[in-house]
Design an enzyme around this catalytic site. Structure first.
Site, PDB file in Angstrom:
ATOM      1  N   HIS A   9       0.924  -1.260   0.113  1.00  0.00           N
ATOM      2  CA  HIS A   9       0.417   0.522   0.339  1.00  0.00           C
ATOM      3  C   HIS A   9       0.993   1.072  -0.264  1.00  0.00           C
ATOM      4  CE1 HIS A   9      -3.746  -2.033   0.802  1.00  0.00           C
ATOM      5  NE2 HIS A   9      -3.260  -3.366   1.312  1.00  0.00           N
ATOM      6  N   ASP A 114      -5.380   5.658   0.916  1.00  0.00           N
ATOM      7  CA  ASP A 114      -5.550   4.634   1.027  1.00  0.00           C
ATOM      8  C   ASP A 114      -7.215   4.066   2.113  1.00  0.00           C
ATOM      9  OD1 ASP A 114      -5.813   1.364   2.024  1.00  0.00           O
ATOM     10  OD2 ASP A 114      -3.924   1.888   1.156  1.00  0.00           O
TER      11      ASP A 114
END
Length: 451
Positions: A9, A114
């Site tokens: 991520h 995110d």
């Protein structure tokens, strides 16, 4: 930028930071002290030091219970990182304070978070001159089918060439992480749009299908990837153990690159089968053989050394390299000697392989990987599946490894896949160049947030 604290991520949002900063927009990267340090250390394909306009903000997480990966777990999802996921919620207050400070200095601030950090940025709705865009770290293919499977009354039908068999989520996550995902998604009502690390050439159909879903009717969806550099430049990180120099001595498309990402653990029996299969295949290879990341990469703790068959490294010394640390994956995939990638099919790895025109032997382990493997093998047709997801509990034998690697590297079918992958790679690289379709979509996003 507010990334979820796991390499797959962090890496994507750091690459995106580079792209946005190139437009002259200052980018503030907000994360834990440990994971910002990890991001800087592992950056690859470009030189972070020469990229201006990226500012790191380090915040301290509470002390974590650091567990070792469980290589014998039936579900291969990294349950040892659950404490880190839970601890990330402690970033809410310091991130909000940062946003308040920035909002007083700029006409508008744009938060890209995110989707697993929704709880951290939920207070953005209290800042009048702020807007938030949710970053999806997985493929549009997965996002669409995850939503499609949950719809009882479907308002349209799928075309006949859309895959009919899609692996279920069973075995992809632990129950604890499934609950974490659900809780994060409940907080996404404040978003102004969604960003995907993909492009229309790869997933145009699935971006269009997403836009047709009732839940997305009034949402702006931007496919502005791939974020990773399409030419590997800059300083190679300090973990490179000479594998690039070794590749320079090999023939074109003669080497298989083997890596299962940063959070996958493999037991000794499976390591042995993989080792024997690679040896019997007769193919040259670079194999990244390392244990999964722990919550704190820099914690002083002796990492588990995965065991190879006795005398293995001596037997394959003329045609194989074992890398037990960090490897410069983007540079390896970009090298002309690399002809195939034996991969877990994490989205980072898929995109990097697609971008560099390298076909994939798909070996999904958990998370988004089972569905990605279908995208790679059935939709894009640039790879082979080494094991179907419904057989995930079974050992992948050395014979399966040997035969699948040989098929990709030596058969006529494999040759066609390499040609198809190379063609797709060229098209994707062209899409991010000036006036390319993905570059224009990025221009559109930048124009939108700069309006």
């Amino acid at each position: 930028m507010v990334p979820f604290p796991a390499h797959g991520h962090i890496n994507q949002l750091l690459h995106l930071s580079r792209l946005i900063a190139s437009y002259g927009i200052p980018v503030h990267f907000a994360g834990s002290t440990v994971h910002n340090r990890q991001a800087k250390l592992r950056v690859h394909g470009w030189d972070l030091e020469s990229s201006g306009n990226i500012y790191f903000h380090d915040f301290q997480l509470p002390t974590l219970c650091s567990f070792s990966p469980n290589t014998n777990a039936w579900i291969k999802f990294p349950e040892h990182l659950q404490p880190l996921s839970d601890a990330s919620s402690h970033l809410r207050q310091p991130v909000f304070q940062l946003l308040q400070e920035l909002s007083s200095n700029f006409r508008r601030i744009v938060i890209i978070n995110d989707n697993l950090m929704a709880s951290v940025v939920q207070d953005v709705k209290l800042i009048p001159n702020a807007e938030s865009y949710t970053f999806l770290s997985v493929s549009a293919f997965i996002i669409f089918f995850n939503k499609w499977e949950s719809i009882i009354e479907k308002r349209f039908e799928l075309d006949s060439d859309v895959p009919r068999y899609i692996p279920s989520r069973e075995g992809s996550f632990t129950p604890e992480f499934e609950k974490f995902i659900i809780n994060q998604h409940k907080l996404l009502e404040f978003e102004s749009g969604r960003l995907f690390n993909t492009c229309r050439l790869i997933e145009g159909r699935y971006m269009e299908l997403l836009s047709k879903l009732s839940t997305n009717v009034n949402k702006k969806l931007f496919s502005i990837g791939p974020f990773n550099p399409v030419e590997a430049k800059g300083k190679t990180n300090t973990y490179s153990p000479g594998c690039l120099e070794w590749l320079d001595k090999q023939e074109i498309e003669s080497v298989v690159y083997v890596s299962f990402g940063t959070v996958t653990s493999t037991d000794d029996e499976q390591v042995k089968e993989l080792a024997i299969g690679l040896e019997r295949s007769g193919q040259k290879f670079i194999w990244v053989l390392r244990d999964a990341d722990k919550g704190d990469l820099f914690e002083e703790d002796e990492a588990k050394t995965l065991q190879l068959p006795e005398g293995y490294e001596e037997r394959v010394i003329d045609r194989g390299i074992i890398v037990r640390g960090w490897a410069p994956q983007l540079e390896i995939l970009a090298h002309p000697a690399t002809g195939g990638f034996l991969s877990h099919c994490g989205w980072n790895s898929c995109l990097e392989s697609i971008t560099m025109g390298v076909p994939i032997v798909a070996w999904p382990m958990h998370s988004d990987q089972p569905k990605n493997s279908i995208l790679i093998t059935q939709v894009l047709r640039i790879g082979l599946l080494i094991r179907a997801w419904e057989h995930r509990a079974e050992l992948v034998t050395s014979t399966a490894v040997e035969n699948t690697v040989r098929k990709l590297m030596k058969s006529e079918e494999g040759k066609v896949m390499r040609e198809r992958a190379a063609e797709l790679g060229r098209a994707v690289r062209a899409s991010v160049a000036d006036d390319g379709s993905s570059h224009l979509e990025m221009d559109s996003f930048i124009a939108h947030i700069s309006r």
